[in-house]
Write an enzyme that holds these catalytic residues in place. Sequence first.
Site, PDB file in Angstrom:
ATOM      1  N   SER A  60      13.127  27.684  59.479  1.00 48.28           N
ATOM      2  CA  SER A  60      13.886  26.996  58.427  1.00 48.28           C
ATOM      3  C   SER A  60      15.209  27.711  58.143  1.00 48.28           C
ATOM      4  CB  SER A  60      13.042  26.885  57.152  1.00 48.28           C
ATOM      5  OG  SER A  60      12.856  28.165  56.598  1.00 48.28           O
ATOM      6  N   HIS A  61      15.373  28.925  58.643  1.00 51.51           N
ATOM      7  CA  HIS A  61      16.649  29.632  58.487  1.00 51.51           C
ATOM      8  C   HIS A  61      17.369  29.794  59.824  1.00 51.51           C
ATOM      9  CE1 HIS A  61      14.989  30.793  54.524  1.00 51.51           C
ATOM     10  NE2 HIS A  61      16.240  30.670  54.185  1.00 51.51           N
TER      11      HIS A  61
ATOM     12  N   PHE B 252      11.163  37.748  49.702  1.00 49.65           N
ATOM     13  CA  PHE B 252      10.285  36.650  49.298  1.00 49.65           C
ATOM     14  C   PHE B 252      10.838  35.907  48.091  1.00 49.65           C
ATOM     15  CE2 PHE B 252       8.283  40.429  47.184  1.00 49.65           C
ATOM     16  CZ  PHE B 252       8.404  40.028  45.862  1.00 49.65           C
TER      17      PHE B 252
ATOM     18  N   SER C 294       7.393  41.663  57.374  1.00 49.88           N
ATOM     19  CA  SER C 294       8.384  41.437  58.448  1.00 49.88           C
ATOM     20  C   SER C 294       7.872  41.812  59.839  1.00 49.88           C
ATOM     21  CB  SER C 294       9.711  42.183  58.198  1.00 49.88           C
ATOM     22  OG  SER C 294      10.288  41.774  56.976  1.00 49.88           O
TER      23      SER C 294
ATOM     24  N   ASP D 163       8.632  23.594  51.818  1.00 49.21           N
ATOM     25  CA  ASP D 163       7.220  23.375  52.171  1.00 49.21           C
ATOM     26  C   ASP D 163       6.633  22.206  51.395  1.00 49.21           C
ATOM     27  OD1 ASP D 163       6.486  25.289  54.192  1.00 49.21           O
ATOM     28  OD2 ASP D 163       6.858  26.839  52.700  1.00 49.21           O
TER      29      ASP D 163
ATOM     30  N   HIS E 296      25.339  29.225  48.913  1.00 47.70           N
ATOM     31  CA  HIS E 296      24.324  30.108  49.471  1.00 47.70           C
ATOM     32  C   HIS E 296      23.222  29.293  50.141  1.00 47.70           C
ATOM     33  CE1 HIS E 296      21.527  33.451  49.628  1.00 47.70           C
ATOM     34  NE2 HIS E 296      22.543  34.228  49.326  1.00 47.70           N
TER      35      HIS E 296
END
Lengths: 344, 344
Positions: free
Chosen positions: B54-55, B186, B314, B195, B127
């Site tokens: 999604s990024h 997060f 991560s 989601d 952003h």
Amino acid sequence: MTNQKPGELPGVVLSLDELFALARKALMHHGLSAAHADAIARVITQGQRDECHSHGIYRLLGCVRSVRSGKVDPVAEPTLRDVSPGVLAVDAHYGFSLLAFETGLPVLAEKARTQGLAAMAINRCFHFSALWPEVEAIAAQGLVGLAMNPSHSWVAPAGGTRGVFGTNPIAFAWPREHGHPFVFDFATSAIARGDIELHAREGKPIPDHWAIDSEGKPTTDARAALEGAMQTFGGHKGSALAAMVELLAGALIGDLTSMESQAFDDGAGAAPCHGELVIAIDPRRFLGADYGAGQERAERLFAAVVGQGARLPSQRRFEARERSERDGVRIPQALYDDVMRLFE
Amino acid sequence: MTNQKPGELPGVVLSLDELFALARKALMHHGLSAAHADAIARVITQGQRDECHSHGIYRLLGCVRSVRSGKVDPVAEPTLRDVSPGVLAVDAHYGFSLLAFETGLPVLAEKARTQGLAAMAINRCFHFSALWPEVEAIAAQGLVGLAMNPSHSWVAPAGGTRGVFGTNPIAFAWPREHGHPFVFDFATSAIARGDIELHAREGKPIPDHWAIDSEGKPTTDARAALEGAMQTFGGHKGSALAAMVELLAGALIGDLTSMESQAFDDGAGAAPCHGELVIAIDPRRFLGADYGAGQERAERLFAAVVGQGARLPSQRRFEARERSERDGVRIPQALYDDVMRLFE
């Protein structure tokens, strides 16, 4: 001091001044210097006043136990070291943390006003208190406060089976122009360790997200939980925050992690010995001429929370404070008797 | 660029260099300056590389939509302002945030090294990106990074019924001597808004702790959730952190809260416009001669987590990174086609 009224539980009502004097006297009776006794009695009085009973006069018993363990230096004098323009270190020399905090606060505040933000590392201190009195003291200076510390390694990482992290509290305060600051102070563990101990004593089950047993399985048995490990709040996110506290208030400031602090205690049962990181930020320095507008923006945020019937953190505590300042505080008889026995 | 192999899903495999070039070209095609296109393409490539889909390249579509909304200035040049010895402000002048971050980073790092810690306020930026690329960039300089920002007011406070907070992410990185830094990033919301949108599109129910309906009741209906409000993670603790993000990355830096950002968007559907707070801390300055010992202490903490079979945050992302650097990344055919249509 007044006695029981009809219909009330047995106990002793004290004014806040009487409570402070009693706590101070008990601490000095056990060898704490006047400076340490003052700092500790102030915070114990604040805890009782705000009806945070586990951080009120009850803590006197643990304080005295810590002194008796021989680990704490009851007369240690904190020393300050200028680390860099934005960083101050206070060495507590194995005394309790609160005098170290009070000693460093004016220098931290001055640094924050000059630099915009500043950090204070408190090292080699015994720690038993909540962090909200400290971030509130920072907010009372018109500064934003952030504080955190490790404890003992009772808490497992998300997906793990054994304790690594402490209960690792994080506290924050935003100074408001009128009334109490916006304050929160919470453990990154799912629950305070004392709550599990209380359930164990009473033989009551605990919710299954509080802890795991010694085999790493979620448990509702409080005794099995105490032999296993606590869980963090909020799953992997709370676990990440708990790790951050170990790094910032342990590794970064050259002080013990919760694992090391537990090893240092070596079963003595004293208050945990470790460091603490305190950050102060000056909103006037950040905002300059826009300071008032920034405060109004914060107030609109608070109004949007309160206006829909939600509570700001610490709201219950501030309500208790008002009651206690007016009516004094009630100490249950059994606890009062325990405190009196400290003078024997 | 290679094509589908037998047994693979339809899609296009690109090397990371090819992906970067494609993203950069698409952005410049839509009027972004070379400096903005570079900064955005870099971060989109990092997202795809780490399999944060999604990024990844998917974000190109939203970027272009934001530019087309007319709200974003695609050629804005960030300007720096020295607020105080420890604080830097970067005005993005209504451009995207990433170039502002890149422009300010060297000054932030220099301030952190001199002061011990320093803060960078990024103001008036659009952003759309994760924060981990930024805190990783700080860690790559040997500094500890902490970043946070508001978004749009989709998230209700604990005990509330209506949106006040954004998804308000918090990201943190600790620089390790060898290998990847310790990094988390997060949302303080229970889940990403995307989601819930995905569940709504697919007609699937959502867990009951993700959101409340427009009457403030927990719901498993994704569409009702989108008309109501999301919940924070971790109950009142997550809610407290979300408020902290509004205060530090909104009120403190003279920029919009999530409520104000949503009002500013006024239904245009652009990326949220608001500010961002970035803090850098120099562990070498804190620790001096004890720097190595501090790093060893951090490594013992990580070893205690990994040694019991738990993951560091991560870790999955770093494993994906290794795969992508070796094999390139696979873009699903439909997404690739959407990207190609950006050139029409």
